[in-house]
Scaffold this motif. Structure first.
Motif, PDB file in Angstrom:
ATOM      1  N   GLY B  78      -1.979   0.163   2.240  1.00  0.00           N
ATOM      2  CA  GLY B  78      -1.017   0.146   1.114  1.00  0.00           C
ATOM      3  C   GLY B  78      -1.559  -0.279  -0.311  1.00  0.00           C
ATOM      4  O   GLY B  78      -1.465  -0.040  -1.288  1.00  0.00           O
ATOM      5  N   GLY B  79      -2.687  -1.447   0.051  1.00  0.00           N
ATOM      6  CA  GLY B  79      -3.303  -1.800  -1.024  1.00  0.00           C
ATOM      7  C   GLY B  79      -4.287  -0.832  -1.892  1.00  0.00           C
ATOM      8  O   GLY B  79      -4.410  -0.963  -3.148  1.00  0.00           O
ATOM      9  N   TYR B  80      -4.715   0.220  -1.218  1.00  0.00           N
ATOM     10  CA  TYR B  80      -5.359   1.395  -1.967  1.00  0.00           C
ATOM     11  C   TYR B  80      -4.529   2.522  -2.312  1.00  0.00           C
ATOM     12  O   TYR B  80      -5.043   3.439  -3.080  1.00  0.00           O
ATOM     13  N   ALA B  81      -3.209   2.343  -2.025  1.00  0.00           N
ATOM     14  CA  ALA B  81      -2.569   3.492  -2.018  1.00  0.00           C
ATOM     15  C   ALA B  81      -2.022   4.049  -3.620  1.00  0.00           C
ATOM     16  O   ALA B  81      -2.166   5.023  -4.057  1.00  0.00           O
ATOM     17  N   ILE B  82      -2.061   3.156  -4.626  1.00  0.00           N
ATOM     18  CA  ILE B  82      -1.611   3.567  -6.060  1.00  0.00           C
ATOM     19  C   ILE B  82      -2.960   4.041  -6.556  1.00  0.00           C
ATOM     20  O   ILE B  82      -3.087   4.967  -7.142  1.00  0.00           O
ATOM     21  N   LEU B  97       5.393   1.665  -6.721  1.00  0.00           N
ATOM     22  CA  LEU B  97       5.325   1.079  -5.176  1.00  0.00           C
ATOM     23  C   LEU B  97       5.685   2.088  -4.024  1.00  0.00           C
ATOM     24  O   LEU B  97       5.695   1.817  -3.067  1.00  0.00           O
ATOM     25  N   VAL B  98       6.073   3.277  -4.419  1.00  0.00           N
ATOM     26  CA  VAL B  98       6.614   4.317  -3.457  1.00  0.00           C
ATOM     27  C   VAL B  98       5.376   4.517  -2.573  1.00  0.00           C
ATOM     28  O   VAL B  98       5.310   4.511  -1.549  1.00  0.00           O
ATOM     29  N   PHE B  99       4.057   4.497  -3.159  1.00  0.00           N
ATOM     30  CA  PHE B  99       3.031   4.921  -2.602  1.00  0.00           C
ATOM     31  C   PHE B  99       2.241   3.857  -1.555  1.00  0.00           C
ATOM     32  O   PHE B  99       2.108   4.361  -0.572  1.00  0.00           O
ATOM     33  N   PRO B 100       2.303   2.509  -1.861  1.00  0.00           N
ATOM     34  CA  PRO B 100       2.289   1.589  -0.823  1.00  0.00           C
ATOM     35  C   PRO B 100       3.145   1.404   0.184  1.00  0.00           C
ATOM     36  O   PRO B 100       2.622   1.491   1.333  1.00  0.00           O
ATOM     37  N   ILE B 101       4.236   1.706   0.080  1.00  0.00           N
ATOM     38  CA  ILE B 101       5.443   1.626   0.814  1.00  0.00           C
ATOM     39  C   ILE B 101       5.189   2.782   1.889  1.00  0.00           C
ATOM     40  O   ILE B 101       5.278   2.675   3.127  1.00  0.00           O
ATOM     41  N   VAL B 102       4.742   3.864   1.356  1.00  0.00           N
ATOM     42  CA  VAL B 102       4.848   5.214   2.243  1.00  0.00           C
ATOM     43  C   VAL B 102       3.628   4.806   3.047  1.00  0.00           C
ATOM     44  O   VAL B 102       3.636   5.179   4.558  1.00  0.00           O
ATOM     45  N   ALA B 103       2.418   4.375   2.774  1.00  0.00           N
ATOM     46  CA  ALA B 103       0.969   3.859   3.598  1.00  0.00           C
ATOM     47  C   ALA B 103       1.581   2.926   4.632  1.00  0.00           C
ATOM     48  O   ALA B 103       1.256   3.033   5.845  1.00  0.00           O
ATOM     49  N   MET B 104       2.374   1.967   4.281  1.00  0.00           N
ATOM     50  CA  MET B 104       2.790   0.839   5.289  1.00  0.00           C
ATOM     51  C   MET B 104       3.800   1.527   6.337  1.00  0.00           C
ATOM     52  O   MET B 104       3.637   0.959   7.619  1.00  0.00           O
ATOM     53  N   LEU B 105       4.750   2.178   5.956  1.00  0.00           N
ATOM     54  CA  LEU B 105       5.425   2.697   6.903  1.00  0.00           C
ATOM     55  C   LEU B 105       4.824   3.639   7.956  1.00  0.00           C
ATOM     56  O   LEU B 105       5.158   3.555   9.224  1.00  0.00           O
ATOM     57  N   SER B 106       3.908   4.529   7.348  1.00  0.00           N
ATOM     58  CA  SER B 106       3.037   5.282   8.455  1.00  0.00           C
ATOM     59  C   SER B 106       2.204   4.458   9.278  1.00  0.00           C
ATOM     60  O   SER B 106       2.124   4.806  10.490  1.00  0.00           O
ATOM     61  N   ALA B 155      -2.594  -3.778  -4.110  1.00  0.00           N
ATOM     62  CA  ALA B 155      -2.276  -2.357  -4.656  1.00  0.00           C
ATOM     63  C   ALA B 155      -2.209  -2.227  -6.185  1.00  0.00           C
ATOM     64  O   ALA B 155      -2.779  -1.423  -6.859  1.00  0.00           O
ATOM     65  N   ALA B 156      -1.766  -3.675  -6.567  1.00  0.00           N
ATOM     66  CA  ALA B 156      -1.478  -3.713  -8.057  1.00  0.00           C
ATOM     67  C   ALA B 156      -2.862  -3.756  -8.715  1.00  0.00           C
ATOM     68  O   ALA B 156      -2.918  -3.436  -9.944  1.00  0.00           O
ATOM     69  N   LEU B 157      -3.747  -4.252  -8.176  1.00  0.00           N
ATOM     70  CA  LEU B 157      -5.140  -4.792  -8.903  1.00  0.00           C
ATOM     71  C   LEU B 157      -6.104  -3.691  -8.755  1.00  0.00           C
ATOM     72  O   LEU B 157      -6.976  -3.484  -9.478  1.00  0.00           O
ATOM     73  N   VAL B 158      -6.113  -2.990  -7.360  1.00  0.00           N
ATOM     74  CA  VAL B 158      -7.355  -2.093  -7.311  1.00  0.00           C
ATOM     75  C   VAL B 158      -7.314  -0.972  -8.362  1.00  0.00           C
ATOM     76  O   VAL B 158      -8.537  -0.559  -8.659  1.00  0.00           O
TER      77      VAL B 158
END
Lengths: 237, 253
Positions: B78-82, B97-106, B155-158
């Motif tokens: 999730g942290g690397y997703a954006i 936030l769509v991108f981290p949420i997708v990573a976390m759900l999978s 995710a916000a900072l990376v």
């Protein structure tokens, strides 16, 4: 065409950082001062030299970029940049990628499902439609990408140069499909280097130079001023 | 708009899982084999070599590693997703936030497969199911929210500080050692144990072991505190992403 204003930009400027930093580093202004009004049903062409800020302008209208100065007023409308192969994933089938890309382009899932047959047919992929796109040639990939993108129906369609893709035959087909889409009374903003294309497809033209809007108005008036500026009046007359 | 985003998140999650499954030769099997191999390393170290494993240590370790693996992968992926989707962020107007949420759900779907294997192993090892299993759902919700909150902040900072990636994995390793994943809190001497027990991850580990091994209901006060910390983490993560969102489309990959 009605007079309903869909999007209005007033003295919009967008700055990019020269370096990737948390704090604000050196910045350059890709757009400095652009004002434009887009009304329902209008087909607006954007002209200007390379680096004038045309693509940045499209991304502001699409809502992707937030201006650093000036204001954007947008009615309750969807503005979609026509992007090819958005979200394409190599290990997924053409069918799954079509759904994924359609969702990214703002379509609802049921709308994509209704159009899958049309996407399949337009892309001319045959049985390859259900194969992973990793096995596609670049031409096949572009055919699929275009077939999905042409299905989107936002209130404002934003097009950046991608008018035709693939081999000569498919270029003709995709160009024709896009021209047909633009002729259906949709509101369109088209950025292109090809003046003939803009002249053929747009009613109004915005001329952008060095990040500033120079002139906006009827197609012929703007083209004339633009050519005068380029010292090309004699050559193109 | 909201329904469209839900459809996009769900289909992207399906696409991500499907793509991951077909990327490797053994596909789905790795989801289960990977944590089992990690368990094997710890078993070798703590039980075979150091002889520090007491009774009930191995199932505790297995539960701890399974949960931690899930939470950590939510935070990291999730942290690397954006950052890894910046090319999409530049082309389409979507909430980042769509991108981290997708990573976390999978990662959560993968966790459910691993959880099924874990439960079978526990049942076969003499730890039968109990009524306390009902509390697994709120426990997992708290664990997910805590991982999501931390993942959102990362995710916000990376995207703005990609170098953080080199530090995050090490920091999370330290967090693992401080959270009772590979040891039991009850084995820690008293004053230190009280400090470690303030850590919401340690509370989650403790509760999961109690439920799965002894059929004990979790300490609701501790779990509520962990839930509040998780919600605060999510709110902070949401706020930081919203604040930095205008900068992402301007970043080069």
């Amino acid at each position: 065409m009605t007079n309903e204003v869909l999007v209005e930009l007033n003295n919009v400027g967008v700055a990019f950082s020269a370096q990737r930093r948390l704090g604000a580093g050196n910045r350059f202004w890709a757009l400095e001062d652009v004002s434009v009004t887009l009304r329902r049903g209008e087909r607006l062409g954007v002209i200007g030299r390379n680096g004038a800020g045309k693509s940045t302008l499209l991304r502001v209208i699409a809502g992707i970029l937030t201006p650093d100065r000036g204001t954007v007023r947008r009615g309750p409308v969807s503005c979609q940049l026509l992007s090819l192969a958005l979200g394409f994933t190599a290990h997924l089938s053409g069918r799954d990628n079509a759904v994924l890309s359609g969702l990214m382009l703002g379509l609802r899932r049921r709308e994509i499902m209704q159009r899958l047959a049309a996407i399949h047919e337009f892309s001319e992929l045959g049985d390859f439609f259900d194969q992973p796109i990793a096995a596609y040639s670049s031409g096949m990939m572009m055919r699929l990408a275009f077939s999905v993108a042409i299905q989107v129906e936002p209130d404002v369609l934003l097009i950046d140069e991608v008018l035709a893709v693939g081999d000569a035959e498919f270029q003709e087909k995709s160009g024709a499909a896009l021209r047909a889409r633009m002729g259906e009374g949709h509101t369109v903003v088209l950025v292109s280097h090809d003046e003939k294309q803009i002249a053929a497809l747009c009613d109004r033209v915005l001329w952008v130079e060095h990040g500033k809007s120079v002139l906006e108005g009827a197609r012929d008036t703007v083209f004339e001023a633009y050519h005068r500026d380029l010292h090309l009046v004699g050559a193109t007359a | 708009m909201r329904q469209h985003l839900i459809e996009l998140v769900l289909f992207s999650t399906y696409a991500e899982l499907r793509a991951e499954r077909s990327r490797s030769y053994l596909g789905l099997i790795w989801w289960v084999v990977d944590p089992l191999m990690q368990f094997g390393v710890w078993w070798l170290l703590m039980d075979v070599i150091l002889h520090t494993a007491g009774p009930g240590y191995l199932p505790s370790l297995l539960i701890g590693l399974t949960l931690w693996q899930w939470m950590k992968s939510c935070m990291i992926h999730g942290g690397y997703a954006i950052w890894s989707n910046l090319n999409l962020v530049r082309q389409v107007n979507l909430p980042p936030l769509v991108f981290p949420i997708v990573a976390m759900l999978s990662d959560t779907v993968k966790f459910l497969y691993i959880l099924a294997v874990l439960l079978v192993i526990l049942w076969c090892s003499g730890y039968p199911p109990s009524l306390a299993y009902l509390s697994l759902l709120p426990l997992f919700v708290v664990a997910f929210l805590l991982s999501a909150g931390i993942g959102f902040v990362i995710a916000a900072l990376v995207p703005l500080l990609p170098d953080l990636r080199f530090v995050i994995e090490q920091v999370l390793n330290v967090v693992m050692y401080l959270s009772g994943v590979v040891f039991l809190l009850s084995n820690v001497p008293s004053p230190l144990r009280d400090i470690l027990a303030l850590n919401p991850i340690a509370v989650i580990m403790d509760a999961a072991r109690g439920i799965l091994m002894q059929g004990l209901w979790p300490n609701w006060v501790g779990l509520t505190k962990a839930a509040l910390i998780s919600l605060v983490a999510c709110a902070i993560g949401y706020w930081v992403v919203a604040r930095l969102a205008p900068r992402y489309p301007k970043l080069a990959t």
